[in-house]
Design a protein around this motif. Structure first.
Motif, PDB file in Angstrom:
ATOM      1  N   LEU A 166     122.028-148.747   4.284  1.00 18.42           N
ATOM      2  CA  LEU A 166     120.878-148.730   3.389  1.00 18.42           C
ATOM      3  C   LEU A 166     120.627-147.327   2.848  1.00 18.42           C
ATOM      4  O   LEU A 166     120.571-146.354   3.613  1.00 18.42           O
ATOM      5  CB  LEU A 166     119.633-149.225   4.127  1.00 18.42           C
ATOM      6  CG  LEU A 166     118.314-149.158   3.345  1.00 18.42           C
ATOM      7  CD1 LEU A 166     118.339-150.101   2.143  1.00 18.42           C
ATOM      8  CD2 LEU A 166     117.138-149.480   4.265  1.00 18.42           C
ATOM      9  N   VAL A 167     120.473-147.237   1.536  1.00 17.89           N
ATOM     10  CA  VAL A 167     120.075-145.993   0.876  1.00 17.89           C
ATOM     11  C   VAL A 167     118.731-146.274   0.205  1.00 17.89           C
ATOM     12  O   VAL A 167     118.674-146.947  -0.829  1.00 17.89           O
ATOM     13  CB  VAL A 167     121.115-145.540  -0.170  1.00 17.89           C
ATOM     14  CG1 VAL A 167     120.665-144.233  -0.824  1.00 17.89           C
ATOM     15  CG2 VAL A 167     122.486-145.372   0.471  1.00 17.89           C
ATOM     16  N   ASN A 168     117.670-145.781   0.789  1.00 10.33           N
ATOM     17  CA  ASN A 168     116.325-146.080   0.293  1.00 10.33           C
ATOM     18  C   ASN A 168     115.985-145.154  -0.872  1.00 10.33           C
ATOM     19  O   ASN A 168     115.662-143.980  -0.683  1.00 10.33           O
ATOM     20  CB  ASN A 168     115.299-145.927   1.416  1.00 10.33           C
ATOM     21  CG  ASN A 168     113.952-146.514   1.030  1.00 10.33           C
ATOM     22  OD1 ASN A 168     113.608-146.586  -0.151  1.00 10.33           O
ATOM     23  ND2 ASN A 168     113.191-146.942   2.022  1.00 10.33           N
ATOM     24  N   LEU A 169     116.053-145.704  -2.072  1.00 12.19           N
ATOM     25  CA  LEU A 169     115.754-144.915  -3.267  1.00 12.19           C
ATOM     26  C   LEU A 169     114.286-144.506  -3.312  1.00 12.19           C
ATOM     27  O   LEU A 169     113.941-143.471  -3.894  1.00 12.19           O
ATOM     28  CB  LEU A 169     116.100-145.718  -4.525  1.00 12.19           C
ATOM     29  CG  LEU A 169     117.516-146.293  -4.631  1.00 12.19           C
ATOM     30  CD1 LEU A 169     117.678-147.016  -5.963  1.00 12.19           C
ATOM     31  CD2 LEU A 169     118.564-145.208  -4.479  1.00 12.19           C
ATOM     32  N   MET A 170     113.428-145.319  -2.707  1.00  8.88           N
ATOM     33  CA  MET A 170     111.988-145.056  -2.759  1.00  8.88           C
ATOM     34  C   MET A 170     111.613-143.784  -1.997  1.00  8.88           C
ATOM     35  O   MET A 170     110.627-143.122  -2.321  1.00  8.88           O
ATOM     36  CB  MET A 170     111.198-146.241  -2.181  1.00  8.88           C
ATOM     37  CG  MET A 170     111.639-147.599  -2.678  1.00  8.88           C
ATOM     38  SD  MET A 170     111.551-147.775  -4.466  1.00  8.88           S
ATOM     39  CE  MET A 170     112.289-149.398  -4.656  1.00  8.88           C
ATOM     40  N   THR A 171     112.402-143.460  -0.983  1.00  8.58           N
ATOM     41  CA  THR A 171     112.109-142.268  -0.183  1.00  8.58           C
ATOM     42  C   THR A 171     113.072-141.121  -0.480  1.00  8.58           C
ATOM     43  O   THR A 171     113.061-140.107   0.209  1.00  8.58           O
ATOM     44  CB  THR A 171     112.161-142.606   1.319  1.00  8.58           C
ATOM     45  OG1 THR A 171     113.470-143.099   1.651  1.00  8.58           O
ATOM     46  CG2 THR A 171     111.123-143.662   1.671  1.00  8.58           C
ATOM     47  N   GLY A 172     113.912-141.300  -1.498  1.00 11.54           N
ATOM     48  CA  GLY A 172     114.794-140.217  -1.920  1.00 11.54           C
ATOM     49  C   GLY A 172     116.042-140.028  -1.091  1.00 11.54           C
ATOM     50  O   GLY A 172     116.670-138.959  -1.151  1.00 11.54           O
ATOM     51  N   GLU A 173     116.436-141.048  -0.333  1.00 14.37           N
ATOM     52  CA  GLU A 173     117.640-140.900   0.485  1.00 14.37           C
ATOM     53  C   GLU A 173     118.896-140.685  -0.358  1.00 14.37           C
ATOM     54  O   GLU A 173     119.880-140.140   0.132  1.00 14.37           O
ATOM     55  CB  GLU A 173     117.820-142.129   1.384  1.00 14.37           C
ATOM     56  CG  GLU A 173     116.805-142.212   2.508  1.00 14.37           C
ATOM     57  CD  GLU A 173     117.031-143.406   3.415  1.00 14.37           C
ATOM     58  OE1 GLU A 173     117.995-144.162   3.176  1.00 14.37           O
ATOM     59  OE2 GLU A 173     116.238-143.580   4.359  1.00 14.37           O
ATOM     60  N   ASN A 174     118.838-141.112  -1.615  1.00 10.39           N
ATOM     61  CA  ASN A 174     119.992-140.921  -2.497  1.00 10.39           C
ATOM     62  C   ASN A 174     120.128-139.482  -2.983  1.00 10.39           C
ATOM     63  O   ASN A 174     121.139-139.131  -3.602  1.00 10.39           O
ATOM     64  CB  ASN A 174     119.885-141.849  -3.711  1.00 10.39           C
ATOM     65  CG  ASN A 174     118.619-141.625  -4.508  1.00 10.39           C
ATOM     66  OD1 ASN A 174     117.526-141.553  -3.939  1.00 10.39           O
ATOM     67  ND2 ASN A 174     118.737-141.522  -5.824  1.00 10.39           N
ATOM     68  N   ARG A 175     119.128-138.636  -2.705  1.00 10.79           N
ATOM     69  CA  ARG A 175     119.184-137.235  -3.134  1.00 10.79           C
ATOM     70  C   ARG A 175     119.419-136.280  -1.971  1.00 10.79           C
ATOM     71  O   ARG A 175     119.368-135.062  -2.150  1.00 10.79           O
ATOM     72  CB  ARG A 175     117.872-136.843  -3.842  1.00 10.79           C
ATOM     73  CG  ARG A 175     117.453-137.731  -4.997  1.00 10.79           C
ATOM     74  CD  ARG A 175     118.531-137.914  -6.047  1.00 10.79           C
ATOM     75  NE  ARG A 175     119.035-136.654  -6.572  1.00 10.79           N
ATOM     76  CZ  ARG A 175     120.044-136.539  -7.432  1.00 10.79           C
ATOM     77  NH1 ARG A 175     120.668-137.625  -7.851  1.00 10.79           N
ATOM     78  NH2 ARG A 175     120.441-135.359  -7.860  1.00 10.79           N
ATOM     79  N   THR A 176     119.686-136.804  -0.802  1.00  8.23           N
ATOM     80  CA  THR A 176     119.930-135.937   0.347  1.00  8.23           C
ATOM     81  C   THR A 176     121.311-135.293   0.232  1.00  8.23           C
ATOM     82  O   THR A 176     122.224-135.862  -0.385  1.00  8.23           O
ATOM     83  CB  THR A 176     119.863-136.728   1.661  1.00  8.23           C
ATOM     84  OG1 THR A 176     120.912-137.712   1.669  1.00  8.23           O
ATOM     85  CG2 THR A 176     118.511-137.410   1.821  1.00  8.23           C
ATOM     86  N   PRO A 177     121.502-134.120   0.816  1.00 10.35           N
ATOM     87  CA  PRO A 177     122.822-133.480   0.775  1.00 10.35           C
ATOM     88  C   PRO A 177     123.922-134.364   1.360  1.00 10.35           C
ATOM     89  O   PRO A 177     125.055-134.364   0.862  1.00 10.35           O
ATOM     90  CB  PRO A 177     122.623-132.214   1.617  1.00 10.35           C
ATOM     91  CG  PRO A 177     121.160-131.927   1.527  1.00 10.35           C
ATOM     92  CD  PRO A 177     120.490-133.268   1.464  1.00 10.35           C
ATOM     93  N   GLU A 178     123.573-135.132   2.390  1.00 13.91           N
ATOM     94  CA  GLU A 178     124.569-135.985   3.037  1.00 13.91           C
ATOM     95  C   GLU A 178     125.069-137.068   2.079  1.00 13.91           C
ATOM     96  O   GLU A 178     126.275-137.327   1.991  1.00 13.91           O
ATOM     97  CB  GLU A 178     123.976-136.634   4.296  1.00 13.91           C
ATOM     98  CG  GLU A 178     123.650-135.667   5.418  1.00 13.91           C
ATOM     99  CD  GLU A 178     122.344-134.915   5.202  1.00 13.91           C
ATOM    100  OE1 GLU A 178     122.092-133.955   5.958  1.00 13.91           O
ATOM    101  OE2 GLU A 178     121.574-135.282   4.281  1.00 13.91           O
TER     102      GLU A 178
END
Length: 221
Positions: free
Chosen positions: A33-45
Motif C-alpha cells: 500500500l502506498v497511501n497518497l493521502m499521507t504522502g507516502e508516494n513522496r518519501t525518499p524510499e
C-alpha cells in the motif's frame, strides 16, 4: 518466477486496472500500500523505486514499471497462458492499443484527472464544463460499443480493464443513465460477472466514492 511486488492504492483507477489484470491471470503478487493521502508516494524510499512518485509501480525482479498500461501489457505478454487479453495479432493488438491510448489521454487525463486532481488539492468547486466533458466521453464510449461487446472487438482485453477502472470513477460526477447509454451499461454488467471484479475494482471504487463524499465537492453552473 519470483513474486511480483505491486505498489498501489485501491482508490486509484490505474491501480485497479492492474489489479484486474493480475487477478485475471491468477498471478501471485505482494501488495504494498502506498497511501497518497499521507504522502507516502513522496518519501525518499518510494521515490528511489519510482522517481515520479506515482502509482501503480510493479517490480518484477530487476524490472520496474511505473505506468499501468505498460504494466498490464507486460504481465500478459510475459505470464499469460494465452494472448487473449493482449492479442499478438497485429490488427487486434492495434485495436487494444488504440483503446488504451484513448483511455489514457481522453478518459483519464483530460476528463477524470482534470476533475479529481483539484478536488484532492482542496479546490472542491467543479466547473460545469468539466461535467459536460464526462457526458461527451459517455457518448463516445457508447458509439464505440455499438458494433462489438468489448472495446477492442469480440473478446475481453486489458483495454476493458483499463477503461472500466476509469469509467466507474466518473460516476460520482456524472451518473450513467442506463436508458441513454445502454451499451456502456451492458458492458459494465458483463465485466461485473467476472469472478474477480468485485475484489479488484468494485471495492476500490467504493473507497474512492467514500473519499469524495468525505471531502465534498460542488458543481459551479
Amino acid at each position: 518466477m519470483g513474486k511480483l511486488e505491486l505498489y498501489a492504492i485501491d482508490v486509484s483507477a490505474p491501480c485497479r486496472a492492474v489489479l484486474l489484470t493480475l487477478k485475471a491471470l491468477n498471478l501471485p503478487y505482494e501488495y504494498k500500500l502506498v497511501n497518497l493521502m499521507t504522502g507516502e508516494n513522496r518519501t525518499p524510499e518510494y521515490l528511489a523505486i519510482n522517481p515520479h512518485g506515482t502509482v501503480p509501480t510493479l517490480v518484477d525482479d530487476r524490472v520496474v514499471l511505473t505506468d499501468s498500461h505498460a504494466i498490464i501489457t507486460y504481465v500478459v505478454d510475459k505470464y499469460g497462458t494465452d494472448d487473449s487479453l493482449y492479442p499478438k495479432d497485429l490488427v487486434l493488438r492495434a485495436k487494444v492499443n488504440q483503446a488504451l491510448f484513448y483511455e489514457a489521454t481522453v478518459v483519464f487525463d483530460r476528463t477524470l484527472l482534470s476533475i479529481s486532481k483539484p478536488i484532492f488539492t482542496n479546490n472542491t468547486v467543479v466547473p460545469v464544463a468539466k461535467i459536460d466533458a464526462v457526458y461527451k466521453v459517455y457518448e463516445q464510449l457508447e458509439s464505440f460499443l455499438q458494433a462489438h461487446p468489448y472495446f477492442a472487438g469480440e473478446q475481453l482485453t486489458v483495454a476493458d480493464f483499463s477503461l472500466v477502472a476509469t469509467v466507474t470513477a466518473l460516476f460520482p460526477f456524472a451518473e450513467l443513465d442506463a436508458g441513454k447509454y445502454p451499451k456502456i451499461h451492458e458492458w459494465i454488467r458483463r465485466l461485473e460477472q467476472l469472478p474477480y471484479y468485485a475484489e479488484a475494482n468494485a471495492a476500490g471504487v467504493k473507497q474512492y466514492y467514500d473519499v469524495l463524499k468525505a471531502i465534498g465537492f460542488k458543481v459551479l453552473k
